[in-house]
Design an enzyme around this catalytic site. Structure first.
Site, PDB file in Angstrom:
ATOM      1  N   GLU A 177       0.826  -1.208   0.000  1.00 50.22           N
ATOM      2  CA  GLU A 177       0.000   0.000   0.000  1.00 50.22           C
ATOM      3  C   GLU A 177       0.860   1.258   0.000  1.00 50.22           C
ATOM      4  OE1 GLU A 177      -3.322   2.399  -0.020  1.00 50.22           O
ATOM      5  OE2 GLU A 177      -3.320   0.230  -0.211  1.00 50.22           O
ATOM      6  N   VAL A 193      10.178   6.699   2.505  1.00 51.00           N
ATOM      7  CA  VAL A 193      11.439   6.976   3.184  1.00 51.00           C
ATOM      8  C   VAL A 193      11.552   8.499   3.279  1.00 51.00           C
ATOM      9  CG1 VAL A 193      13.956   6.773   3.065  1.00 51.00           C
ATOM     10  CG2 VAL A 193      12.525   4.869   2.293  1.00 51.00           C
ATOM     11  N   GLY A 236      17.888   7.750  -1.595  1.00 49.05           N
ATOM     12  CA  GLY A 236      19.098   7.567  -2.395  1.00 49.05           C
ATOM     13  C   GLY A 236      20.140   6.694  -1.724  1.00 49.05           C
ATOM     14  N   ILE A 284      17.368   2.485   0.999  1.00 50.63           N
ATOM     15  CA  ILE A 284      16.439   2.081   2.059  1.00 50.63           C
ATOM     16  C   ILE A 284      15.105   1.629   1.475  1.00 50.63           C
ATOM     17  CG2 ILE A 284      15.178   2.849   4.115  1.00 50.63           C
ATOM     18  CD1 ILE A 284      17.594   4.733   4.670  1.00 50.63           C
ATOM     19  N   GLY A 285      14.574   2.383   0.516  1.00 51.87           N
ATOM     20  CA  GLY A 285      13.319   1.989  -0.126  1.00 51.87           C
ATOM     21  C   GLY A 285      13.445   0.627  -0.798  1.00 51.87           C
ATOM     22  N   TYR A 307      10.858   0.949  -9.420  1.00 58.24           N
ATOM     23  CA  TYR A 307      10.109  -0.299  -9.533  1.00 58.24           C
ATOM     24  C   TYR A 307      10.488  -1.045 -10.805  1.00 58.24           C
ATOM     25  CZ  TYR A 307       7.312   2.070  -5.961  1.00 58.24           C
ATOM     26  OH  TYR A 307       6.904   2.747  -4.848  1.00 58.24           O
TER      27      TYR A 307
END
Length: 173
Positions: A95, A99, A105, A108-109, A143
């Site tokens: 959902e 970050v 950058g 982390i994402g 993605y």
């Protein structure tokens, strides 16, 4: 940078998760459409940490380097839940993934997304789905770089939503 840990959220993290949800809403061009139910912190606790949770959540936590005085700090989250496809079976739906801007950058994402994929595989899911607003080119590029297919282009899907009065009318209430 200190070590980043991606872990399952705990009930005590709800305040940080809510803080990040509000930050995410503030970065959305149509943020005026983000309306929080007044006791959202209560709903986050009940819906995510009860006997039958409606959602699951991962948090990205910065752990201080040895000798640093500050404690751990939650700088991102990924909120997901399980869905079912009549064609593909078990799926996971991400959902939100967010970050804080000052920590972007640094991968982390991607770590949050990879952890959701790991959970999906562990649960026998055949797909990992998410949606992104068309203006968010940075996320779209991420993605795609991670291997996601854009179903708008590939399959022509359109997303619809019933809410508020339309949902009440549809449900006869």
């Amino acid at each position: 940078m200190a070590f980043v840990q991606i872990r399952a959220a705990k009930e005590g993290d709800c305040g940080d998760i809510l803080r990040l949800i509000r930050l995410l809403a503030g970065h959305t061009p149509r943020s005026s459409l983000c309306v929080f139910i007044p006791p959202i912190s209560v709903a986050l606790r009940a819906d995510g940490f009860g006997e039958n949770p409606f959602y699951h959540c991962l948090v990205a936590e910065i752990l201080p380097a040895p000798g640093e005085r500050q404690g751990p700090s939650i700088v991102g989250y990924g909120l997901y839940y399980f869905i079912y496809s009549t064609w593909k079976g078990r799926n996971v739906y991400l959902e939100d993934v967010y970050v804080m801007p000052e920590y972007r950058g640094q991968g982390i994402g991607s770590k949050i997304i990879k952890k959701v994929a790991e959970v999906a595989l562990d649960q026998g899911c055949s797909q990992f789905r998410l949606a992104v607003l068309e203006w968010n080119k940075r996320a779209i590029d991420l993605y795609k770089a991670l291997g996601a297919q854009d179903l708008t282009q590939v399959e022509g899907w359109h997303a619809f939503c019933f809410e508020g009065e339309a949902m009440r009318k549809l449900g006869g209430k």
